[in-house]
Design a protein around this motif. Structure first.
Motif, PDB file in Angstrom:
ATOM      1  N   ASN A   1      67.368  42.759  48.201  1.00  0.00           N
ATOM      2  CA  ASN A   1      66.453  43.755  48.779  1.00  0.00           C
ATOM      3  C   ASN A   1      66.124  43.431  50.229  1.00  0.00           C
ATOM      4  OD1 ASN A   1      66.402  44.768  46.163  1.00  0.00           O
ATOM      5  ND2 ASN A   1      64.190  45.036  46.129  1.00  0.00           N
ATOM      6  N   VAL A   2      65.856  42.164  50.501  1.00  0.00           N
ATOM      7  CA  VAL A   2      65.459  41.744  51.856  1.00  0.00           C
ATOM      8  C   VAL A   2      66.619  41.935  52.826  1.00  0.00           C
ATOM      9  CG1 VAL A   2      64.821  39.746  53.269  1.00  0.00           C
ATOM     10  CG2 VAL A   2      63.670  40.154  51.078  1.00  0.00           C
ATOM     11  N   MET A   3      67.827  41.583  52.412  1.00  0.00           N
ATOM     12  CA  MET A   3      68.989  41.737  53.292  1.00  0.00           C
ATOM     13  C   MET A   3      69.316  43.210  53.536  1.00  0.00           C
ATOM     14  SD  MET A   3      71.479  38.684  51.885  1.00  0.00           S
ATOM     15  CE  MET A   3      72.782  39.026  53.079  1.00  0.00           C
TER      16      MET A   3
ATOM     17  N   LEU B   1      75.339  40.071  56.750  1.00  0.00           N
ATOM     18  CA  LEU B   1      75.615  38.808  56.070  1.00  0.00           C
ATOM     19  C   LEU B   1      75.224  37.586  56.884  1.00  0.00           C
ATOM     20  CD1 LEU B   1      79.107  39.349  54.392  1.00  0.00           C
ATOM     21  CD2 LEU B   1      76.839  39.509  53.391  1.00  0.00           C
ATOM     22  N   PHE B   2      75.598  37.574  58.134  1.00  0.00           N
ATOM     23  CA  PHE B   2      75.489  36.343  58.920  1.00  0.00           C
ATOM     24  C   PHE B   2      74.357  36.351  59.947  1.00  0.00           C
ATOM     25  CE2 PHE B   2      80.155  36.729  57.927  1.00  0.00           C
ATOM     26  CZ  PHE B   2      80.136  35.790  56.897  1.00  0.00           C
ATOM     27  N   ARG B   3      73.734  37.518  60.166  1.00  0.00           N
ATOM     28  CA  ARG B   3      72.625  37.579  61.117  1.00  0.00           C
ATOM     29  C   ARG B   3      71.451  38.349  60.490  1.00  0.00           C
ATOM     30  NH1 ARG B   3      73.202  40.105  65.961  1.00  0.00           N
ATOM     31  NH2 ARG B   3      71.784  38.570  66.871  1.00  0.00           N
ATOM     32  N   PRO B   4      70.887  37.789  59.435  1.00  0.00           N
ATOM     33  CA  PRO B   4      69.766  38.463  58.776  1.00  0.00           C
ATOM     34  C   PRO B   4      68.505  38.423  59.639  1.00  0.00           C
ATOM     35  CG  PRO B   4      70.076  36.290  57.826  1.00  0.00           C
ATOM     36  CD  PRO B   4      71.221  36.509  58.783  1.00  0.00           C
ATOM     37  N   ASN B   5      67.489  39.106  59.186  1.00  0.00           N
ATOM     38  CA  ASN B   5      66.212  39.187  59.915  1.00  0.00           C
ATOM     39  C   ASN B   5      65.417  37.906  59.671  1.00  0.00           C
ATOM     40  OD1 ASN B   5      64.009  40.012  61.323  1.00  0.00           O
ATOM     41  ND2 ASN B   5      63.596  41.832  60.098  1.00  0.00           N
TER      42      ASN B   5
ATOM     43  N   ARG C   1      63.391  31.185  58.731  1.00  0.00           N
ATOM     44  CA  ARG C   1      62.933  31.739  57.452  1.00  0.00           C
ATOM     45  C   ARG C   1      62.857  33.251  57.544  1.00  0.00           C
ATOM     46  NH1 ARG C   1      56.857  29.661  56.703  1.00  0.00           N
ATOM     47  NH2 ARG C   1      56.422  31.754  55.929  1.00  0.00           N
ATOM     48  N   PHE C   2      62.950  33.897  56.389  1.00  0.00           N
ATOM     49  CA  PHE C   2      62.853  35.348  56.352  1.00  0.00           C
ATOM     50  C   PHE C   2      61.436  35.790  56.667  1.00  0.00           C
ATOM     51  CE2 PHE C   2      66.639  34.773  53.659  1.00  0.00           C
ATOM     52  CZ  PHE C   2      67.477  35.717  54.230  1.00  0.00           C
ATOM     53  N   ASP C   3      61.327  37.017  57.163  1.00  0.00           N
ATOM     54  CA  ASP C   3      60.024  37.594  57.508  1.00  0.00           C
ATOM     55  C   ASP C   3      59.143  37.675  56.264  1.00  0.00           C
ATOM     56  OD1 ASP C   3      58.031  39.821  57.842  1.00  0.00           O
ATOM     57  OD2 ASP C   3      58.905  39.877  59.852  1.00  0.00           O
ATOM     58  N   GLU C   4      57.980  37.029  56.339  1.00  0.00           N
ATOM     59  CA  GLU C   4      57.064  36.947  55.185  1.00  0.00           C
ATOM     60  C   GLU C   4      56.615  38.324  54.712  1.00  0.00           C
ATOM     61  OE1 GLU C   4      55.579  34.208  52.605  1.00  0.00           O
ATOM     62  OE2 GLU C   4      55.853  33.409  54.630  1.00  0.00           O
ATOM     63  N   THR C   5      56.377  39.224  55.650  1.00  0.00           N
ATOM     64  CA  THR C   5      55.913  40.573  55.279  1.00  0.00           C
ATOM     65  C   THR C   5      56.969  41.311  54.470  1.00  0.00           C
ATOM     66  OG1 THR C   5      54.566  40.699  57.287  1.00  0.00           O
ATOM     67  CG2 THR C   5      55.066  42.765  56.164  1.00  0.00           C
ATOM     68  N   ILE C   6      58.216  41.216  54.918  1.00  0.00           N
ATOM     69  CA  ILE C   6      59.311  41.879  54.207  1.00  0.00           C
ATOM     70  C   ILE C   6      59.523  41.244  52.839  1.00  0.00           C
ATOM     71  CG2 ILE C   6      61.785  42.386  54.235  1.00  0.00           C
ATOM     72  CD1 ILE C   6      61.605  42.465  57.297  1.00  0.00           C
ATOM     73  N   VAL C   7      59.486  39.922  52.785  1.00  0.00           N
ATOM     74  CA  VAL C   7      59.664  39.215  51.515  1.00  0.00           C
ATOM     75  C   VAL C   7      58.615  39.647  50.506  1.00  0.00           C
ATOM     76  CG1 VAL C   7      59.589  36.963  50.367  1.00  0.00           C
ATOM     77  CG2 VAL C   7      60.815  37.221  52.539  1.00  0.00           C
ATOM     78  N   ASN C   8      57.365  39.679  50.915  1.00  0.00           N
ATOM     79  CA  ASN C   8      56.282  40.058  49.996  1.00  0.00           C
ATOM     80  C   ASN C   8      56.419  41.503  49.534  1.00  0.00           C
ATOM     81  OD1 ASN C   8      55.073  37.527  50.052  1.00  0.00           O
ATOM     82  ND2 ASN C   8      53.758  38.034  51.801  1.00  0.00           N
ATOM     83  N   ARG C   9      56.829  42.381  50.433  1.00  0.00           N
ATOM     84  CA  ARG C   9      57.021  43.782  50.052  1.00  0.00           C
ATOM     85  C   ARG C   9      58.138  43.922  49.023  1.00  0.00           C
ATOM     86  NH1 ARG C   9      58.262  46.396  54.945  1.00  0.00           N
ATOM     87  NH2 ARG C   9      60.483  46.177  54.520  1.00  0.00           N
ATOM     88  N   GLU C  10      59.236  43.221  49.243  1.00  0.00           N
ATOM     89  CA  GLU C  10      60.362  43.332  48.313  1.00  0.00           C
ATOM     90  C   GLU C  10      60.086  42.612  46.999  1.00  0.00           C
ATOM     91  OE1 GLU C  10      62.493  45.507  48.806  1.00  0.00           O
ATOM     92  OE2 GLU C  10      61.821  45.887  50.851  1.00  0.00           O
TER      93      GLU C  10
ATOM     94  N   GLU D   1      57.068  36.105  41.529  1.00  0.00           N
ATOM     95  CA  GLU D   1      55.811  35.792  42.215  1.00  0.00           C
ATOM     96  C   GLU D   1      55.882  34.457  42.945  1.00  0.00           C
ATOM     97  OE1 GLU D   1      53.083  36.047  38.989  1.00  0.00           O
ATOM     98  OE2 GLU D   1      52.648  38.193  39.301  1.00  0.00           O
ATOM     99  N   GLN D   2      56.656  33.514  42.432  1.00  0.00           N
ATOM    100  CA  GLN D   2      56.722  32.170  43.011  1.00  0.00           C
ATOM    101  C   GLN D   2      57.697  32.069  44.191  1.00  0.00           C
ATOM    102  OE1 GLN D   2      57.678  29.730  39.606  1.00  0.00           O
ATOM    103  NE2 GLN D   2      55.548  29.636  38.912  1.00  0.00           N
ATOM    104  N   ILE D   3      58.412  33.145  44.475  1.00  0.00           N
ATOM    105  CA  ILE D   3      59.373  33.124  45.588  1.00  0.00           C
ATOM    106  C   ILE D   3      58.640  33.046  46.925  1.00  0.00           C
ATOM    107  CG2 ILE D   3      61.096  34.525  46.823  1.00  0.00           C
ATOM    108  CD1 ILE D   3      61.950  35.616  44.083  1.00  0.00           C
ATOM    109  N   THR D   4      59.164  32.221  47.820  1.00  0.00           N
ATOM    110  CA  THR D   4      58.623  32.113  49.179  1.00  0.00           C
ATOM    111  C   THR D   4      59.727  32.445  50.178  1.00  0.00           C
ATOM    112  OG1 THR D   4      59.229  29.780  49.416  1.00  0.00           O
ATOM    113  CG2 THR D   4      57.075  30.261  48.434  1.00  0.00           C
ATOM    114  N   ALA D   5      59.330  32.634  51.422  1.00  0.00           N
ATOM    115  CA  ALA D   5      60.323  32.883  52.474  1.00  0.00           C
ATOM    116  C   ALA D   5      61.286  31.704  52.592  1.00  0.00           C
ATOM    117  CB  ALA D   5      59.616  33.133  53.804  1.00  0.00           C
TER     118      ALA D   5
END
Length: 421
Positions: A47-49, A116-120, A125-134, A179-183
């Motif tokens: 989802n994040v990618m 694939l090779f240049r994610p956000n 680390r991945f964007d915390e806001t996007i991670v939490n939304r997904e 729920e336990q997933i982090t960036a």
């Protein structure tokens, strides 16, 4: 059906050159061992990618870029097969040959490379806001099973028949694991996927094979990786003593699930025979379950049987009035007994084989269908084609069907209803 090119150890490219479509369809697939925690991380990762990347840091930017590529379609997904979890990136674009401008396919390949090779990623680390939304999106997907009583009943049946087994593990993981997933944990999952997963790349369309191979090699330089040759295969499970389980929820129609165990799995040589047997039992509208339990006796609103070959499970699903549970189970068992005794007509077999063959042929109507079909059946035979499988179905006799019916053993009767049982 597909031409296979080994790009690196554990990284394979499958090409189907065809003029059937005006589009080029691609699917990149990463396969790893299935467990709940990793499934949760990988589903959120997909989802994040899909949401954004370094070049298009906003969802709206990425959608606009796809529209400018003549409405190219891009999405990511996750699922399971056997004891494996599969994360996929899918893209479809118009073939340059049908456009007034060139270079769309190359731009699409660049887009896939960027995803694939240049994610956000910021500060590693991945964007915390996007991670939490997904994460919320995946949790909603997991919870939606509880609102669909048919899906919930199926989920409970598998949990009762195969607890702590790939058959009952969700490809989305559990709500707790999500729920336990982090960036940070998501970045670890991403790096592990790129470095260690088996990679299968599919391309279907009117393309020049040699040119495509060079482009894929130069743009997607995956490293070698060690891969099991039987990543989807599970050993048969011994039949357990049968049990009855009744559960109650706020609902009107009862959901009945009758689960059987069979040693005939996807990798067993008798797999095609069991497919035909299941079709005769309850796979189609002419089947014994549909014609007798639903049409003749009006005992079920809906009824069908499903053969889950990867797990050696065959189960019957029926929507019934809860008070008819005993009669419905008895009738289901009677239909199975009839098949065991050879009470099967040539017409039933012919109709079943015709419908199975039609389902295979219809898959060839779309590039996506061709990829899905080959991705599954290549585990049996990398030279797979529809004709081979249809020939095996045509060779199935009534005696074979009897033998297959005799191999399945009752394990579970499960009823979800709105009454005390």
């Amino acid at each position: 059906m597909f031409t296979k090119i080994e790009l690196k150890k554990g990284v394979n490219l499958y090409i189907r050159q065809t003029e059937q479509f005006k589009t080029i369809t691609m699917s990149f697939r990463w396969t790893a061992e299935l467990d709940e925690k990793h499934a949760a991380n990988r589903t959120v990762l997909s989802n994040v990618m899909q949401d954004s990347n370094a070049d298009y840091p906003k969802q709206s930017d990425l959608r606009k870029a796809m529209d400018e590529l003549y409405g190219s379609v891009f999405y990511m997904d996750s699922g399971k097969r056997g004891n494996s979890h599969i994360l996929s990136l899918n893209m479809e674009c118009v073939n340059d040959e049908y456009l007034t401008t060139d270079g769309v396919f190359d731009e699409v390949l660049k887009m896939i490379s960027t995803v694939l090779f240049r994610p956000n990623v910021k500060d590693g680390r991945f964007d915390e806001t996007i991670v939490n939304r997904e994460k919320r999106s995946v949790i909603e997907r997991i919870r939606s099973v509880y609102d669909d009583k048919g899906r919930y009943a199926q989920k409970r049946m598998l949990e009762l028949m195969r607890p702590d087994h790939p058959a009952s593990i969700s490809s989305n993981g559990t709500e707790k694991d999500v729920e336990q997933i982090t960036a940070e944990s998501l970045m670890e999952t991403y790096e592990k996927m790129l470095a260690e997963d088996a990679v299968d790349i599919y391309v279907v369309g009117d393309i020049q094979q040699e040119e495509l191979v060079e482009k894929i090699r130069s743009m997607f330089n995956f490293a070698d990786r060690a891969i099991s040759t039987k990543q989807f295969e599970l050993p048969p499970v011994e039949t357990k003593e049968s049990q009855q389980v009744f559960e109650k929820q706020d609902m009107k129609q009862g959901k009945l699930q009758v689960g059987f165990n069979t040693p005939i799995t996807f990798f067993h040589p008798d797999f095609p025979k069991m497919q035909v047997m299941n079709g005769v039992l309850g796979g189609f509208a002419h089947s014994k379950l549909f014609m007798n339990v639903r049409e003749k006796e009006s005992m079920a609103y809906t009824i069908n049987s499903i053969y889950s070959a990867n797990y050696g499970i065959l189960y019957v699903m029926a929507g019934i009035d809860a008070q008819l549970e005993e009669k419905a189970v008895k009738m289901i068992q009677e239909q199975l007994s009839a098949i065991k005794e050879g009470d099967v007509t040539d017409m039933e077999v012919e109709q079943t084989v015709a419908l199975l063959a039609n389902s295979i042929r219809s898959a060839f109507d779309s590039a996506r269908g061709q990829i899905e079909l080959f991705d599954q059946y290549k585990q049996l035979d990398e030279d797979f084609n529809a004709g081979k499988l249809i020939a095996e179905w045509n060779a199935v006799s009534i005696e074979d069907i009897q033998q297959m019916a005799s191999s399945i053993q009752l394990e579970l009767i499960y009823l979800l209803s709105g009454r005390e049982a």
